[in-house]
Design a protein around this motif. Sequence first.
Motif, PDB file in Angstrom:
ATOM      1  N   ASP A   1       0.809  -1.208   0.000  1.00 29.18           N
ATOM      2  CA  ASP A   1       0.000   0.000   0.000  1.00 29.18           C
ATOM      3  C   ASP A   1       0.850   1.268   0.000  1.00 29.18           C
ATOM      4  N   GLU A   2       1.975   1.230   0.683  1.00 29.85           N
ATOM      5  CA  GLU A   2       2.815   2.438   0.785  1.00 29.85           C
ATOM      6  C   GLU A   2       3.393   2.868  -0.559  1.00 29.85           C
TER       7      GLU A   2
ATOM      8  N   THR B   1       1.902   3.207  -3.365  1.00 29.99           N
ATOM      9  CA  THR B   1       0.981   3.988  -4.193  1.00 29.99           C
ATOM     10  C   THR B   1       0.290   5.092  -3.398  1.00 29.99           C
ATOM     11  N   LEU B   2       0.924   5.542  -2.333  1.00 29.09           N
ATOM     12  CA  LEU B   2       0.364   6.644  -1.552  1.00 29.09           C
ATOM     13  C   LEU B   2       0.335   7.922  -2.373  1.00 29.09           C
ATOM     14  N   PRO B   3      -0.620   8.851  -2.139  1.00 29.20           N
ATOM     15  CA  PRO B   3      -1.686   8.678  -1.146  1.00 29.20           C
ATOM     16  C   PRO B   3      -2.810   7.811  -1.700  1.00 29.20           C
ATOM     17  N   SER B   4      -3.269   6.861  -0.914  1.00 26.93           N
ATOM     18  CA  SER B   4      -4.380   6.002  -1.323  1.00 26.93           C
ATOM     19  C   SER B   4      -5.600   6.335  -0.483  1.00 26.93           C
ATOM     20  N   ASN B   5      -6.755   6.114  -1.057  1.00 25.26           N
ATOM     21  CA  ASN B   5      -7.992   6.479  -0.376  1.00 25.26           C
ATOM     22  C   ASN B   5      -8.471   5.421   0.607  1.00 25.26           C
ATOM     23  N   HIS B   6      -7.947   4.216   0.500  1.00 25.83           N
ATOM     24  CA  HIS B   6      -8.418   3.114   1.331  1.00 25.83           C
ATOM     25  C   HIS B   6      -7.372   2.006   1.304  1.00 25.83           C
TER      26      HIS B   6
ATOM     27  N   ASP C   1       0.143   6.125 -13.045  1.00 18.41           N
ATOM     28  CA  ASP C   1      -1.308   6.114 -12.896  1.00 18.41           C
ATOM     29  C   ASP C   1      -1.921   6.264 -14.288  1.00 18.41           C
TER      30      ASP C   1
ATOM     31  N   SER D   1      -6.429  -0.393  -2.005  1.00 14.01           N
ATOM     32  CA  SER D   1      -6.080   0.249  -3.277  1.00 14.01           C
ATOM     33  C   SER D   1      -5.273  -0.667  -4.188  1.00 14.01           C
TER      34      SER D   1
ATOM     35  N   ASN E   1      -7.925   3.699  -8.457  1.00 17.97           N
ATOM     36  CA  ASN E   1      -6.907   4.137  -9.404  1.00 17.97           C
ATOM     37  C   ASN E   1      -6.309   2.919 -10.076  1.00 17.97           C
TER      38      ASN E   1
END
Length: 334
Positions: free
Chosen positions: A154-155, A157-162, A206, A165, A187
Amino acid sequence: MGLRSILAVAALAALGAPVVAQDKPGTAPGSNPLFRERFTADPAPLVVGDTLYLYVGHDEARGKEMFTMREWLVYSTKDMRHWTDHGPIMKPTDFKWAIKDAWASQVIERDGKFYLYATVRHDDTHKGNAIGVAVSDSPTGPFVDARGSALITDEMTLPSNHPWSDIDPTIFIDDDGTPWLAWGNGNCYLAPLKPNMIELDGPIRDITPPHFEEAPWLHKRGDLYYLTYASLDRKTHKNERISYATAPSIEGPWTPRGVLTGSGRNSFTIHPGIAEFKGDWYLFLHNALLSIGDQKGAIGRRAVTVEHLQYNPDGTMRPVSQTEAGVTAPPPAN
């Protein structure tokens, strides 16, 4: 499949013995759903020689549970009618750093080895979901962790909404031999891999197309690249549909082409998988119409289906109608 995506149905998995052929649509071998003895979802086809392998998740939710998925399964066919069940090939905890959630996966062959890219829940050393890669000498496994750590966390692709992601990997090898990985929920991300298939070889980009929700699938036909995905226009629809975009290069620019097919019946989620097999093209997906015993199709009990896929002279894909007959019926007339 995504946590944010919430609804889907069931599919049963035919064991090795072929189903008894009947004329009635929905019961003949190859009609939908393909597998009727267990609930399945997130289909990912792979063609090896004269055989098509189909990798699926196993929905085991009971009652009102959402996604209870503990293993990945694989089936194979030589005629798109009769399927052999090869059973489980891996579970999330075979990745020592993962704790659960056998979500969407895809397998690809390179240099005689088979690489499985899969969504799992990471342990508490990284938050949320992650993508692992496993390897096998056979398309039917067993698969083992190829690197001892997550390929995507997860880190990255920060910032992630949840925290979900980073799910739903699709893998594609371009004509120059470069492997490309796409994935995401909310995304859509794209990154090249090294030839060893287990390390990134460039920045994460992206490439999110309109209304992208999750479940990307990459393929190429002729000179065109295709990005097919689960889409959701929340202003007009409550369930995911399948849309797609095309490009002259894997790196774009991507041109949105609209909806390929509507929602899977009774299902919030949908997940495309596309393959050419023995000269014909097929679209695999899932709905939630299957019932097994007292368990009806639901968000966590889905069923894998397949339909003919056809192309227009300009390379665009013709809209697909979802049917009970599936590939037991001839392709629609031009």
